[in-house]
Write an enzyme that holds these catalytic residues in place. Structure first.
Site, mmCIF file in Angstrom:
data_model
loop_
_atom_site.group_PDB
_atom_site.id
_atom_site.type_symbol
_atom_site.label_atom_id
_atom_site.label_comp_id
_atom_site.label_asym_id
_atom_site.label_seq_id
_atom_site.Cartn_x
_atom_site.Cartn_y
_atom_site.Cartn_z
ATOM 1 N N GLY A 13 0.828 -1.205 0.000
ATOM 2 C CA GLY A 13 0.000 0.000 0.000
ATOM 3 C C GLY A 13 0.857 1.248 0.000
ATOM 4 C CB ALA A 14 4.353 1.695 -0.989
ATOM 5 C CB SER A 15 0.232 3.881 -4.303
ATOM 6 O OG SER A 15 -0.969 3.521 -3.655
ATOM 7 C CG ASP A 63 -5.020 -7.736 -7.537
ATOM 8 O OD1 ASP A 63 -5.300 -7.578 -6.327
ATOM 9 O OD2 ASP A 63 -5.889 -7.900 -8.411
ATOM 10 C CG ASN A 90 -0.181 1.061 4.755
ATOM 11 O OD1 ASN A 90 -0.759 1.561 5.715
ATOM 12 N ND2 ASN A 90 -0.222 1.610 3.542
ATOM 13 C CB SER A 142 -7.970 0.663 12.115
ATOM 14 O OG SER A 142 -8.850 1.728 12.448
ATOM 15 C CE1 TYR A 155 -10.150 0.179 7.144
ATOM 16 C CE2 TYR A 155 -10.897 0.881 9.318
ATOM 17 C CZ TYR A 155 -9.934 0.871 8.319
ATOM 18 O OH TYR A 155 -8.751 1.560 8.509
ATOM 19 C CB ALA A 157 -14.813 -7.914 10.575
ATOM 20 C CE LYS A 159 -7.286 -1.620 8.402
ATOM 21 N NZ LYS A 159 -5.900 -1.636 7.855
ATOM 22 C CB ILE A 188 -4.220 8.891 10.054
ATOM 23 C CG1 ILE A 188 -3.909 8.065 11.311
ATOM 24 C CG2 ILE A 188 -2.951 9.410 9.399
ATOM 25 C CD1 ILE A 188 -3.192 8.809 12.407
#
Length: 247
Positions: A13-15, A63, A90, A142, A155, A157, A159, A188
């Site tokens: 998720g580094a974008s 992906d 991430n 989270s 979301y 569930a 996390k 954040i």
């Protein structure tokens, strides 16, 4: 001398948002960084920011739902750089909606990207870490995984699952010198949170004792600490980066 000198890292998720901040902070602290994500343009921007710190960087447009692509790409990082010292999981999405209106597709998408990809990347990186008898895994959860939130059952569930997964693998991998910890960010400021309406954002701010929203850099600093030898005696923990919103 940086605290991560000589280390190699994978960041998913580094974008953008938290992922980019983590990749840049790890590079600033001395690590070489393999950037994983799906948006080619934003991945390149992250890679350029990493390279600006004089570190090696590679881009992997993968992906997060494809196990074979993940395994092949992680193996390529190990082959190119000789080792994998740090994995930061991430990658994440939201598909919010009330339970009675939530489709199975929206449930499955969030579970696949948030939780299943954490499993797939960890499985791929764990073998070289175990072989070298060292490594640090940092999973981004989270506070919603701790307290829940209306309209985010999928979301929350996913996390919460990341937290349980982290504790389980911490116990499995400890004997091989591999640590695993989770970060539970609060509110954040990212593209994801900017989608929330003004009333909800104001309500959230009122619940934060430090009276400010967090930044991706706040999360990145914690990730760098957990990935470093400064956290050598910390594993299986959940660090809440939330300004005191959850205590």
């Amino acid at each position: 001398m940086g605290k991560l000198d000589g280390k190699t890292a994978i960041v998913t998720g580094a974008s953008g948002g938290i992922g980019r901040a983590v990749a840049v902070r790890l590079a600033a602290d001395g690590a070489d960084v393999a950037c994983f994500g799906q948006n080619a343009e934003r991945l390149q921007e992250t890679a350029d920011a990493v390279a600006a710190h004089g570190r090696r960087v590679s881009i992997h447009q993968v992906d997060s739902k494809e196990p074979d692509a993940i395994q092949t790409s992680v193996a390529a990082v190990e082959q190119a750089w000789g080792r994998i010292d740090i994995l930061v999981n991430n990658a994440g999405v939201t598909k919010d909606g009330l339970l009675i209106r939530m489709s199975a597709a929206d449930w499955d998408e969030v579970m696949a990207v948030n939780l299943r990809s954490t499993f797939l990347f960890t499985k791929a990186a764990a073998r070289p870490m175990m072989k070298q008898r060292s490594g640090a895994i940092v999973n981004v959860s989270s506070i919603i995984g701790l307290i829940g939130n209306p309209g985010q059952a999928n979301y929350a569930a996913s996390k919460a699952g990341i937290i349980a997964f982290t504790k389980s693998i911490a116990k499995e991998l400890a004997s091989r010198g591999v640590r695993a910890n989770a970060i539970a960010p609060g509110f954040i400021t990212t593209r994801m949170t900017e989608k929330l309406n003004d009333d909800l954002q104001k309500k959230m701010l009122e619940q934060i004792p430090l009276a400010r929203y967090g930044t991706p850099e706040d999360v990145a600093a914690t990730a760098s600490f957990l990935a470093s030898d400064d956290a050598a005696y910390i594993t299986g923990q959940v660090i809440q980066v939330c300004g005191g919103m959850v205590m």
